[in-house]
Design a protein around this motif. Structure first.
Motif, PDB file in Angstrom:
ATOM      1  N   GLN A   1      15.923   1.011 -15.487  1.00  0.00           N
ATOM      2  CA  GLN A   1      16.566   0.959 -14.182  1.00  0.00           C
ATOM      3  C   GLN A   1      15.504   1.091 -13.088  1.00  0.00           C
ATOM      4  OE1 GLN A   1      19.789   0.431 -13.925  1.00  0.00           O
ATOM      5  NE2 GLN A   1      20.379   0.743 -16.068  1.00  0.00           N
ATOM      6  N   HIS A   2      15.789   0.524 -11.925  1.00  0.00           N
ATOM      7  CA  HIS A   2      14.889   0.627 -10.781  1.00  0.00           C
ATOM      8  C   HIS A   2      15.642   1.205  -9.598  1.00  0.00           C
ATOM      9  CE1 HIS A   2      12.612  -0.679  -7.172  1.00  0.00           C
ATOM     10  NE2 HIS A   2      11.563  -0.509  -7.956  1.00  0.00           N
ATOM     11  N   VAL A   3      15.032   2.208  -8.946  1.00  0.00           N
ATOM     12  CA  VAL A   3      15.623   2.821  -7.759  1.00  0.00           C
ATOM     13  C   VAL A   3      14.728   2.477  -6.565  1.00  0.00           C
ATOM     14  CG1 VAL A   3      16.389   4.944  -6.663  1.00  0.00           C
ATOM     15  CG2 VAL A   3      16.538   4.709  -9.149  1.00  0.00           C
ATOM     16  N   ALA A   4      15.278   1.828  -5.576  1.00  0.00           N
ATOM     17  CA  ALA A   4      14.516   1.514  -4.362  1.00  0.00           C
ATOM     18  C   ALA A   4      14.440   2.755  -3.489  1.00  0.00           C
ATOM     19  CB  ALA A   4      15.185   0.369  -3.608  1.00  0.00           C
ATOM     20  N   LEU A   5      13.245   3.152  -3.148  1.00  0.00           N
ATOM     21  CA  LEU A   5      13.060   4.342  -2.313  1.00  0.00           C
ATOM     22  C   LEU A   5      11.683   4.310  -1.681  1.00  0.00           C
ATOM     23  CD1 LEU A   5      11.206   5.964  -4.534  1.00  0.00           C
ATOM     24  CD2 LEU A   5      13.404   6.739  -5.373  1.00  0.00           C
ATOM     25  N   GLU A   6      11.405   5.307  -0.853  1.00  0.00           N
ATOM     26  CA  GLU A   6      10.153   5.304  -0.089  1.00  0.00           C
ATOM     27  C   GLU A   6       9.271   6.514  -0.371  1.00  0.00           C
ATOM     28  OE1 GLU A   6      11.176   3.465   4.123  1.00  0.00           O
ATOM     29  OE2 GLU A   6      12.903   4.517   3.268  1.00  0.00           O
ATOM     30  N   GLY A   7       9.745   7.429  -1.204  1.00  0.00           N
ATOM     31  CA  GLY A   7       8.934   8.590  -1.535  1.00  0.00           C
ATOM     32  C   GLY A   7       9.348   9.194  -2.856  1.00  0.00           C
ATOM     33  N   VAL A   8       8.370   9.743  -3.579  1.00  0.00           N
ATOM     34  CA  VAL A   8       8.634  10.400  -4.861  1.00  0.00           C
ATOM     35  C   VAL A   8       7.965  11.775  -4.846  1.00  0.00           C
ATOM     36  CG1 VAL A   8       8.377  10.310  -7.364  1.00  0.00           C
ATOM     37  CG2 VAL A   8       8.694   8.188  -6.075  1.00  0.00           C
ATOM     38  N   PHE A   9       8.760  12.817  -5.004  1.00  0.00           N
ATOM     39  CA  PHE A   9       8.245  14.184  -5.070  1.00  0.00           C
ATOM     40  C   PHE A   9       8.296  14.653  -6.520  1.00  0.00           C
ATOM     41  CE2 PHE A   9       9.367  13.611  -0.713  1.00  0.00           C
ATOM     42  CZ  PHE A   9       8.470  14.396   0.001  1.00  0.00           C
ATOM     43  N   ILE A  10       7.125  14.994  -7.061  1.00  0.00           N
ATOM     44  CA  ILE A  10       7.018  15.343  -8.477  1.00  0.00           C
ATOM     45  C   ILE A  10       7.033  16.850  -8.635  1.00  0.00           C
ATOM     46  CG2 ILE A  10       5.572  15.147 -10.539  1.00  0.00           C
ATOM     47  CD1 ILE A  10       4.509  12.500  -9.264  1.00  0.00           C
TER      48      ILE A  10
ATOM     49  N   GLY B   1       0.778  -1.231   0.000  1.00  0.00           N
ATOM     50  CA  GLY B   1       0.000   0.000   0.000  1.00  0.00           C
ATOM     51  C   GLY B   1       0.806   1.275   0.000  1.00  0.00           C
ATOM     52  N   LYS B   2       2.137   1.191  -0.186  1.00  0.00           N
ATOM     53  CA  LYS B   2       2.946   2.406  -0.223  1.00  0.00           C
ATOM     54  C   LYS B   2       4.108   2.239  -1.202  1.00  0.00           C
ATOM     55  CE  LYS B   2       5.599   1.028   3.888  1.00  0.00           C
ATOM     56  NZ  LYS B   2       6.029   1.437   5.252  1.00  0.00           N
ATOM     57  N   VAL B   3       4.707   3.357  -1.563  1.00  0.00           N
ATOM     58  CA  VAL B   3       5.787   3.381  -2.557  1.00  0.00           C
ATOM     59  C   VAL B   3       6.996   2.588  -2.054  1.00  0.00           C
ATOM     60  CG1 VAL B   3       7.518   4.894  -3.610  1.00  0.00           C
ATOM     61  CG2 VAL B   3       5.112   5.570  -3.615  1.00  0.00           C
ATOM     62  N   ASP B   4       7.578   1.824  -2.978  1.00  0.00           N
ATOM     63  CA  ASP B   4       8.833   1.151  -2.647  1.00  0.00           C
ATOM     64  C   ASP B   4       9.913   1.383  -3.703  1.00  0.00           C
ATOM     65  OD1 ASP B   4       8.208  -0.489  -4.794  1.00  0.00           O
ATOM     66  OD2 ASP B   4       8.227  -2.370  -3.650  1.00  0.00           O
ATOM     67  N   GLY B   5       9.579   2.153  -4.754  1.00  0.00           N
ATOM     68  CA  GLY B   5      10.604   2.414  -5.747  1.00  0.00           C
ATOM     69  C   GLY B   5      10.091   3.147  -6.963  1.00  0.00           C
ATOM     70  N   LEU B   6      11.004   3.373  -7.885  1.00  0.00           N
ATOM     71  CA  LEU B   6      10.702   4.100  -9.119  1.00  0.00           C
ATOM     72  C   LEU B   6      11.493   3.477 -10.259  1.00  0.00           C
ATOM     73  CD1 LEU B   6      10.644   7.950  -9.615  1.00  0.00           C
ATOM     74  CD2 LEU B   6      12.254   6.579 -10.919  1.00  0.00           C
ATOM     75  N   GLU B   7      10.821   3.318 -11.398  1.00  0.00           N
ATOM     76  CA  GLU B   7      11.506   2.815 -12.588  1.00  0.00           C
ATOM     77  C   GLU B   7      11.688   3.935 -13.599  1.00  0.00           C
ATOM     78  OE1 GLU B   7       9.583  -0.519 -14.340  1.00  0.00           O
ATOM     79  OE2 GLU B   7      10.040  -1.886 -12.674  1.00  0.00           O
ATOM     80  N   TYR B   8      12.839   3.939 -14.265  1.00  0.00           N
ATOM     81  CA  TYR B   8      13.070   4.932 -15.311  1.00  0.00           C
ATOM     82  C   TYR B   8      13.846   4.283 -16.456  1.00  0.00           C
ATOM     83  CZ  TYR B   8      17.979   5.447 -13.809  1.00  0.00           C
ATOM     84  OH  TYR B   8      19.305   5.223 -13.508  1.00  0.00           O
TER      85      TYR B   8
END
Length: 524
Positions: free
Chosen positions: A440-449, A424-431
């Motif tokens: 590529q995948h970056v493991a993280l807990e928040g994304v600020f747009i 139920g929450k962010v665990d990463g971002l793909e670009y």
């Protein structure tokens, strides 16, 4: 804890206390509890109508309640209400004593008429961060409800201080409001918003009242700097002027440091928004806040333009100035909507403290993106900035600062393709690396747009001419392709989206609207 000047001001405010109040503290041996004790002792020292007790039994420590002596308290602060929340504290002290809030008699009556749920009190909990400039509006509104209605209780909770609760409830955006244990709302809410959610018949009553209003000479749609300037310039001409706004202040409410408004060396968005509204209210302007325009129906020659609202009401005016501003641009990638408020955020000032010590990303390499990354670097464990282009677009001084930070990484030529999550929450971002084509995948807990703004003009499609970017096409006087309909500010094709430019464009559009009125006649 309070400097001499603030303490003197507090003493002056506390002279307005209507009845004796008591502060009941729930403390432990922590450093924050010692700070709270010092703050409460200073508050109690400024008035003999304030007493302090330390026999509170609240499970949240440190916390304190404010209420009338020997009566159950309905307002509580779990955390030190300093920074943006200090005003919330002052108002709570006054209103708990019986001091009348600055709202309409109709709103007071509406609040007092709210019942509990199935015989239970309405128990509100608001998670905030002390750096959030949207949070005080919500805290103050709910405190006002609690002060006026014995069926309502409210507690402000500093999310940075009660991290275990934040983790358990997965609170990843502020303000987040719970009602009797269930999520009630997120983001900025005025007292009108809260009442509308609690009183389901309010919208229908509002629509009926709005539809009965007499036609305007000038009707301004929007609540930001352009709209405020347009309303003031119209009202000064002595003509019937109305302002219809989803939220007065507009995008300015989400702006912190403002240092380029000529003659004002430094201010912040909420402060400027309040000043704009106060200035408009000095004139005979009919302000209709928290109302959303849904359709413009242009009038033929000699007839009124009509504005249809989301609640079904219809307003009429001889001329209309559209100054609806802009909103945050979205990435429009999988996961963005799903995890909004659960790791996806747009305001680093508000939500940054909830990510203390964590790994977050900022998408966008312009000034706003780089500034966000710099601010977040002082809070989070690590910040990764992703820019679509092969160079950052921010000012050189900002880039230099960003590259000097040891816990910041910059990835260029990166096209964000997905925000991933689990539980139920962010665990990463793909670009996608636009140079190599690899994912590529970056493991993280928040994304600020932070990728810019979109004009709030969707409701005008097919009615007036819009550019390919959705901006209202205007001429040198702010006139659109529909006679009597004008545009101003960030929602138009006028270049350089700046507060000072929006103000001037609002004034110009208002003068053009007045010129239109004196050169044409409109009949009912």
């Amino acid at each position: 804890m309070l400097d001499a000047n603030i303490k003197a001001q507090l003493k002056t405010y506390m002279e307005r206390l209507v009845a004796p109040i008591e502060l009941v503290a729930s403390l432990d041996d922590s450093a924050k509890s010692q700070e709270m004790r010092a703050l409460l002792e200073e508050i109690a020292s400024v008035s003999d109508r304030i007493s302090l007790l330390e026999n509170g039994v609240d499970a949240r420590k440190p916390s304190f309640s404010i209420g009338l002596v020997n009566q159950p308290a309905r307002i509580r602060f779990a955390g030190l209400p300093m920074g943006h929340e200090f005003t919330s504290l002052i108002l709570a002290l006054l209103q708990a004593s019986g001091y009348a809030p600055k709202i309409t008699d109709e709103q007071i009556e509406q609040i007092r008429g709210i019942d509990g749920q199935n015989g239970e009190h309405l128990r509100f909990e608001t998670y905030i961060s002390l750096s959030c400039h949207n949070c005080p509006d919500v805290v103050q509104a709910l405190n006002t409800l609690s002060a006026l209605n014995p069926n309502i209780q409210h507690v402000m909770i500093d999310g940075a201080l009660f991290q275990d609760e934040v983790e358990t409830r997965q609170v990843m955006a502020v303000p987040t409001v719970y009602l009797n244990g269930e999520v009630f709302g997120n983001g900025r809410m005025a007292i009108e918003d809260i009442l509308a959610k609690l009183d389901t018949g309010a919208a229908a009553r509002d629509a009926a009242k709005l539809s009965q209003k007499a036609p305007y000479d000038v009707l301004v749609v929007g609540g930001g700097p352009a709209a405020a300037a347009a309303a003031i310039y119209a009202a000064r001409k002595g003509i019937r002027t109305g302002v219809l706004a989803e939220r007065f202040g507009g995008q300015v409410l989400d702006t912190m440091a403002i240092e380029n408004l000529i003659s004002v060396p430094h201010t912040d968005g909420p402060k400027l928004a309040r000043a704009l509204e106060e200035h408009v209210r000095e004139y005979d302007v009919d302000i209709m806040n928290l109302q959303r325009a849904e359709k413009l129906i242009p009038g033929s020659a000699g007839s009124y333009h009509e504005l249809r609202l989301a609640n079904g009401a219809v307003l009429k005016s001889k001329s209309i100035i559209v100054a609806t501003g802009a909103r945050w641009r979205e990435l429009n990638v999988p996961g963005e909507l799903e995890y909004r408020g659960k790791g996806v955020a747009y305001c680093p000032h508000c939500d940054g403290p909830l990510f203390k010590g964590k790994h977050v990303a900022v998408v966008g390499g312009g000034n706003s993106g780089v500034e966000a990354a710099i601010d977040l670097a002082g809070i989070v464990g690590h910040v990764t900035l992703l820019e679509f282009g092969d160079t950052l677009r921010a000012d050189a001084v900002l880039q230099k600062k960003l590259y000097s930070l040891p816990n910041a990484t910059v990835i260029k030529s990166a096209q964000t393709t997905q925000i991933t999550g689990a539980g139920g929450k962010v665990d990463g971002l793909e670009y996608t690396d636009r140079t190599t084509g690899q994912t590529q995948h970056v493991a993280l807990e928040g994304v600020f747009i932070q990728i810019g703004l979109l004009p709030n003009t969707d409701w005008l499609k097919g009615t007036i001419e819009l550019s390919r970017f959705g901006e209202i096409v205007v001429d040198a006087k702010g006139q659109t392709d529909v006679p009597g309909v004008f545009g101003a500010g960030d929602c138009t094709t006028v270049p350089y989206k700046q507060i000072v430019i929006a103000m001037s464009e609002g004034a110009k559009a208002s003068l053009a609207a007045f010129d239109h009125l004196i050169r044409s006649s409109v009949t009912a």
